[in-house]
Write an enzyme that holds these catalytic residues in place. Structure first.
Site, PDB file in Angstrom:
ATOM      1  N   HIS A   1       6.811 -78.484  43.670  1.00 32.03           N
ATOM      2  CA  HIS A   1       5.933 -78.063  44.503  1.00 32.03           C
ATOM      3  C   HIS A   1       4.731 -76.945  44.400  1.00 32.03           C
ATOM      4  O   HIS A   1       5.002 -76.805  42.874  1.00 32.03           O
ATOM      5  CB  HIS A   1       6.813 -77.955  46.079  1.00 32.03           C
ATOM      6  CG  HIS A   1       7.321 -78.485  46.625  1.00 32.03           C
ATOM      7  ND1 HIS A   1       8.254 -78.437  47.345  1.00 32.03           N
ATOM      8  CD2 HIS A   1       8.004 -80.065  46.427  1.00 32.03           C
ATOM      9  CE1 HIS A   1       9.156 -80.013  47.918  1.00 32.03           C
ATOM     10  NE2 HIS A   1       9.046 -80.834  46.973  1.00 32.03           N
TER      11      HIS A   1
ATOM     12  N   GLU B   1       4.667 -74.220  45.327  1.00 30.20           N
ATOM     13  CA  GLU B   1       5.096 -72.778  45.451  1.00 30.20           C
ATOM     14  C   GLU B   1       5.330 -72.608  43.620  1.00 30.20           C
ATOM     15  O   GLU B   1       5.177 -71.252  43.576  1.00 30.20           O
ATOM     16  CB  GLU B   1       6.007 -72.183  46.793  1.00 30.20           C
ATOM     17  CG  GLU B   1       5.565 -73.022  47.814  1.00 30.20           C
ATOM     18  CD  GLU B   1       5.406 -74.219  48.480  1.00 30.20           C
ATOM     19  OE1 GLU B   1       5.323 -73.948  49.487  1.00 30.20           O
ATOM     20  OE2 GLU B   1       5.296 -74.597  47.449  1.00 30.20           O
TER      21      GLU B   1
ATOM     22  N   CYS C   1       9.159 -75.098  52.042  1.00 31.69           N
ATOM     23  CA  CYS C   1       9.888 -75.431  52.224  1.00 31.69           C
ATOM     24  C   CYS C   1      11.740 -74.894  52.385  1.00 31.69           C
ATOM     25  O   CYS C   1      11.291 -74.251  51.439  1.00 31.69           O
ATOM     26  CB  CYS C   1      10.716 -77.031  51.477  1.00 31.69           C
ATOM     27  SG  CYS C   1      11.117 -77.111  49.279  1.00 31.69           S
TER      28      CYS C   1
ATOM     29  N   CYS D   1      11.675 -74.122  48.176  1.00 34.20           N
ATOM     30  CA  CYS D   1      10.476 -73.276  48.379  1.00 34.20           C
ATOM     31  C   CYS D   1      10.402 -71.427  48.599  1.00 34.20           C
ATOM     32  O   CYS D   1      10.373 -70.566  48.174  1.00 34.20           O
ATOM     33  CB  CYS D   1       8.794 -73.658  48.314  1.00 34.20           C
ATOM     34  SG  CYS D   1       8.526 -75.039  47.372  1.00 34.20           S
TER      35      CYS D   1
END
Length: 155
Positions: free
Chosen positions: A51, A53, A78, A87
């Site tokens: 992701h 991040e 998330c 994350c």
């Protein structure tokens, strides 16, 4: 607030780079700031991969700079395990000071849980920065979450 909007616009630009590659996931970008300098940036590049991040954290050369930094992300980090770990936990582990978010994630698997975990981890959270622009960027994702809430497998 103008500075927050400037960085959030840069986050949207990064997020757009995932267009056509991350569906059914949303477009997400992330910028990390320390001492008024960009130290990391990333975006969700491909479905099933890291992701935004995680990519932003990975881009930071000196991980010690993450402690006390400010993270800008257009969608709430998330909070569940899917194809990737949460994350929000990554940000807590690195002891960032603040996370500034455009939109709360409407996915029932997240929907405020990421924000809650960030706060429990001692991180200041600000939401709603350029929220309307964030909703436009991910209009189809927000539509699908609203009208097909059984689609919870996005990761």
């Amino acid at each position: 607030m103008k500075e927050d909007e400037k960085y959030m616009q840069q986050v949207f630009d990064l997020a757009s780079k995932g267009e056509g590659k991350v569906s059914p996931n949303p477009l997400v970008g992330c910028i990390i700031i320390k001492d008024q300098k960009v130290i990391g940036k990333g975006w969700h590049q491909e479905y099933g991969q890291a992701h935004a991040e995680k990519n932003a954290v990975n881009s930071v050369e000196d991980k010690n700079l993450l402690k006390g930094s400010t993270v800008y992300v257009n969608l709430e980090p998330c909070s569940h395990f899917g194809k990737t770990p949460p994350c929000c936990d990554l940000l807590v582990t690195h002891q960032v000071a603040k996370v500034i978010i455009a939109n709360v994630d409407p996915n029932p698997l997240v929907n405020g849980r990421g924000i809650e975990r960030l706060k429990k981890g001692g991180i200041e959270v600000i939401t709603g920065v350029l929220a309307e622009e964030g909703k436009k960027l991910n209009a189809s994702f927000f539509h699908n979450m609203k009208h097909k809430s059984h689609i919870q497998t996005v990761d």
